[in-house]
Design a protein around this motif. Structure first.
Motif, PDB file in Angstrom:
ATOM      1  N   ASP A  56       0.824  -1.206   0.000  1.00 34.72           N
ATOM      2  CA  ASP A  56       0.000   0.000   0.000  1.00 34.72           C
ATOM      3  C   ASP A  56       0.861   1.260   0.000  1.00 34.72           C
ATOM      4  OD1 ASP A  56      -2.285  -1.508  -0.008  1.00 34.72           O
ATOM      5  OD2 ASP A  56      -2.672  -1.318   2.153  1.00 34.72           O
ATOM      6  N   CYS A  57       1.931   1.246   0.780  1.00 29.22           N
ATOM      7  CA  CYS A  57       2.833   2.401   0.830  1.00 29.22           C
ATOM      8  C   CYS A  57       3.540   2.608  -0.509  1.00 29.22           C
ATOM      9  CB  CYS A  57       3.856   2.218   1.948  1.00 29.22           C
ATOM     10  SG  CYS A  57       3.153   2.247   3.613  1.00 29.22           S
ATOM     11  N   LEU A  58       3.975   1.513  -1.126  1.00 31.96           N
ATOM     12  CA  LEU A  58       4.641   1.620  -2.424  1.00 31.96           C
ATOM     13  C   LEU A  58       3.665   2.118  -3.485  1.00 31.96           C
ATOM     14  CD1 LEU A  58       6.773  -1.665  -2.421  1.00 31.96           C
ATOM     15  CD2 LEU A  58       7.526   0.662  -1.901  1.00 31.96           C
ATOM     16  N   GLU A  59       2.429   1.665  -3.414  1.00 31.36           N
ATOM     17  CA  GLU A  59       1.413   2.131  -4.357  1.00 31.36           C
ATOM     18  C   GLU A  59       1.218   3.643  -4.224  1.00 31.36           C
ATOM     19  OE1 GLU A  59      -3.344   1.421  -5.382  1.00 31.36           O
ATOM     20  OE2 GLU A  59      -2.307   0.157  -3.917  1.00 31.36           O
ATOM     21  N   ARG A  60       1.198   4.135  -2.993  1.00 33.73           N
ATOM     22  CA  ARG A  60       1.037   5.571  -2.772  1.00 33.73           C
ATOM     23  C   ARG A  60       2.228   6.351  -3.330  1.00 33.73           C
ATOM     24  NH1 ARG A  60       0.752   5.198   2.194  1.00 33.73           N
ATOM     25  NH2 ARG A  60      -1.497   4.869   2.358  1.00 33.73           N
ATOM     26  N   SER A  61       3.430   5.836  -3.128  1.00 30.70           N
ATOM     27  CA  SER A  61       4.622   6.514  -3.651  1.00 30.70           C
ATOM     28  C   SER A  61       4.640   6.525  -5.176  1.00 30.70           C
ATOM     29  CB  SER A  61       5.885   5.829  -3.121  1.00 30.70           C
ATOM     30  OG  SER A  61       6.048   6.041  -1.735  1.00 30.70           O
ATOM     31  N   LEU A  62       4.215   5.424  -5.788  1.00 37.68           N
ATOM     32  CA  LEU A  62       4.185   5.353  -7.248  1.00 37.68           C
ATOM     33  C   LEU A  62       3.159   6.314  -7.841  1.00 37.68           C
ATOM     34  CD1 LEU A  62       4.480   1.490  -7.755  1.00 37.68           C
ATOM     35  CD2 LEU A  62       6.141   3.194  -8.512  1.00 37.68           C
ATOM     36  N   LYS A  63       2.052   6.503  -7.139  1.00 38.85           N
ATOM     37  CA  LYS A  63       0.989   7.365  -7.661  1.00 38.85           C
ATOM     38  C   LYS A  63       1.248   8.848  -7.399  1.00 38.85           C
ATOM     39  CE  LYS A  63      -2.973   4.188  -7.493  1.00 38.85           C
ATOM     40  NZ  LYS A  63      -4.286   3.907  -6.822  1.00 38.85           N
ATOM     41  N   LYS A  64       1.772   9.165  -6.215  1.00 41.73           N
ATOM     42  CA  LYS A  64       1.820  10.568  -5.804  1.00 41.73           C
ATOM     43  C   LYS A  64       3.228  11.122  -5.615  1.00 41.73           C
ATOM     44  CE  LYS A  64      -2.652  10.175  -3.430  1.00 41.73           C
ATOM     45  NZ  LYS A  64      -3.395  10.366  -2.149  1.00 41.73           N
ATOM     46  N   GLY A  65       4.237  10.269  -5.607  1.00 43.55           N
ATOM     47  CA  GLY A  65       5.592  10.739  -5.356  1.00 43.55           C
ATOM     48  C   GLY A  65       6.220  11.413  -6.564  1.00 43.55           C
ATOM     49  N   GLY A  66       7.352  12.083  -6.329  1.00 48.24           N
ATOM     50  CA  GLY A  66       8.121  12.652  -7.418  1.00 48.24           C
ATOM     51  C   GLY A  66       8.872  11.570  -8.174  1.00 48.24           C
ATOM     52  N   GLY A  67       9.618  11.952  -9.212  1.00 42.94           N
ATOM     53  CA  GLY A  67      10.305  10.977 -10.049  1.00 42.94           C
ATOM     54  C   GLY A  67      11.273  10.097  -9.293  1.00 42.94           C
TER      55      GLY A  67
END
Length: 452
Positions: A132-143
């Motif tokens: 879930d945390c990785l999904e959030r980073s992939l969707k909303k994080g910077g490059g």
């Protein structure tokens, strides 16, 4: 205790190679071979199995996961394990922090931890939280955060040993990796990381699902085929960063190609070999090298399924390879010329004489023999993700040991480690590895022929 799926990329019967080696070691104790074919020089076992380098403790700094004891005191193993898990739990919590700097530091700590240790039991209980945390980073994080999250997800699949848990996670995150990979406005670094993660996760988690394999192959093809020549035979002018993305996609694609049955391979060979030959003229040295290695792999796979297989315009291909193997253009960097010449000499020798330069990878008291382009592609893919931790995982991770036909982890006592292996025993070991590799290729392709 194997958690990986039964029959996946194993060498014939589970543990067959291990059984032969153990039968051999019943006569004479086993130790890693000191001399022979070229091998990689790497860090020591102590370095490879060192504890996690850092973890996130706040929004602005990281601290050591396991600090060295002072005054020569040795930390109790159980206590050290508990401390490590506490630090990992803190890193996982920090993945949900509001600060991008904290999240990125946590991802880096997890990357190092997942690379250097086998953490199946710890992660099985927390895989949904981490996913879930990785999904959030992939969707909303910077490059940078997206690139790190994709790499950590690939490592998570390896840690979960390609079992049902890894497959479930891949089905959830595959659409997100796909969308990011196809997003032309996204960071090139993030897209490259997504291409590598897509190839690795599909390889270890969903390779038995023919539909997922075909979809992943087609997606990766859509990336690197943009480098193919047009109808007039002219190569397109690449945009900045595209050669690196094309290389990552091509290498991930070639990893998945090793799983394809003969019927599918014939289609891929006819479609891609002629176009890839033209791409040897690319201006980017790393992409040229990736293309050359992929051509050698495809030719090897073609010869495996048909002894009479011949490359279209083999004369032209060999001339091109000779030119690249002896390239002395001064406008190219010296290191680039040296690297290119070395790789293309190997490719040329294989195309002309089916001659492959064998390599031996040592870990603990064991070795893996890289004696084909297929095994090299598989090993390089894991090495790219695991980095220096690849030897530790070869020694202890059941997934990698299954893929390379090593059987369950071998535990040897001190007396066994003190003895040498004879030349005759080395010959028997190589013969067992050869038989295991042959069984591996045939069984994997037969298994998926009906699916695809």
């Amino acid at each position: 205790m194997p958690r990986s799926k039964k029959g996946k990329r194993g060498s014939g019967k589970p543990g067959s190679l291990r059984q032969e080696v153990l039968q051999l070691s019943a006569k004479v104790s086993l130790k890693g071979v000191r001399n022979g074919v070229k091998g990689e020089s790497g860090a020591s076992d102590d370095e490879l199995t060192s504890d996690i380098l850092s973890h996130c403790s706040s929004a602005s700094e990281t601290t050591s996961v396991l600090e060295e004891g002072t005054g020569g005191e040795q930390v109790d193993e159980q206590t050290a394990q508990e401390e490590t898990e506490d630090k990992l739990k803190q890193c996982i919590d920090n993945l949900m922090d509001k600060s991008a700097k904290t999240r990125l530091a946590a991802l880096e700590s997890l990357r190092q931890a997942f690379s250097s240790r086998v953490l199946y039991d710890f992660l099985t209980e927390r895989r949904l939280t981490v996913s879930d945390c990785l999904e959030r980073s992939l969707k909303k994080g910077g490059g940078e955060e997206q690139a790190a999250a994709a790499t950590v997800f690939a490592l998570l699949c390896i840690q979960l040993e390609g079992g049902d848990e890894a497959e479930e996670g891949f089905k959830v995150l595959r659409p997100i990796l796909t969308a990011l990979l196809m997003d032309n406005s996204a960071s090139i670094t993030a897209r490259q990381s997504c291409a590598r993660a897509l190839g690795m996760c599909c390889y270890v988690s969903a390779a038995e699902e023919g539909e997922d394999l075909i979809k992943s192959l087609a997606l990766l093809e859509s990336i690197f085929m943009t480098s193919y020549p047009n109808r007039e035979g002219v190569l397109p002018t690449p945009k900045p960063g595209n050669p690196g993305l094309n290389s990552a996609a091509l290498q991930a694609w070639s990893l998945l190609v090793t799983l394809c049955p003969a019927s599918r391979l014939k289609v891929l060979l006819d479609l891609h070999l002629p176009k890839l030959q033209a791409c040897l003229q690319s201006n980017d040295v790393n992409y040229r090298i990736a293309v050359g290695e992929t051509i050698a792999l495809l030719v090897e796979l073609g010869r495996d399924i048909d002894e009479e297989f011949e490359v279209e315009d083999s004369e032209g291909l060999c001339e091109c390879l000779k030119s690249l193997a002896t390239d002395g253009n001064k406008h190219r960097a010296k290191n680039d010329r040296r690297k290119q010449r070395s790789i293309f000499r190997e490719v040329l020798h294989y195309i002309e004489n089916e001659d492959f330069t064998e390599e031996k990878i040592r870990f603990g008291v064991e070795s893996v023999y890289i004696d084909s382009w297929m095994r090299r592609r598989i090993y390089d893919a894991f090495k790219e993700i695991l980095e220096s931790g690849v030897r530790h995982h070869l020694q202890f991770n059941p997934l990698l040991r299954d893929i390379f036909g090593l059987g369950p982890p071998i535990i040897l006592d001190a007396t066994v480690k003190g003895n040498k292996i004879t030349r005759f025993e080395k010959h028997l070991f190589n013969s067992a590895a050869f038989k295991a590799r042959t069984k591996q290729r045939n069984k994997v392709r037969d298994k998926r022929a009906d699916v695809m």
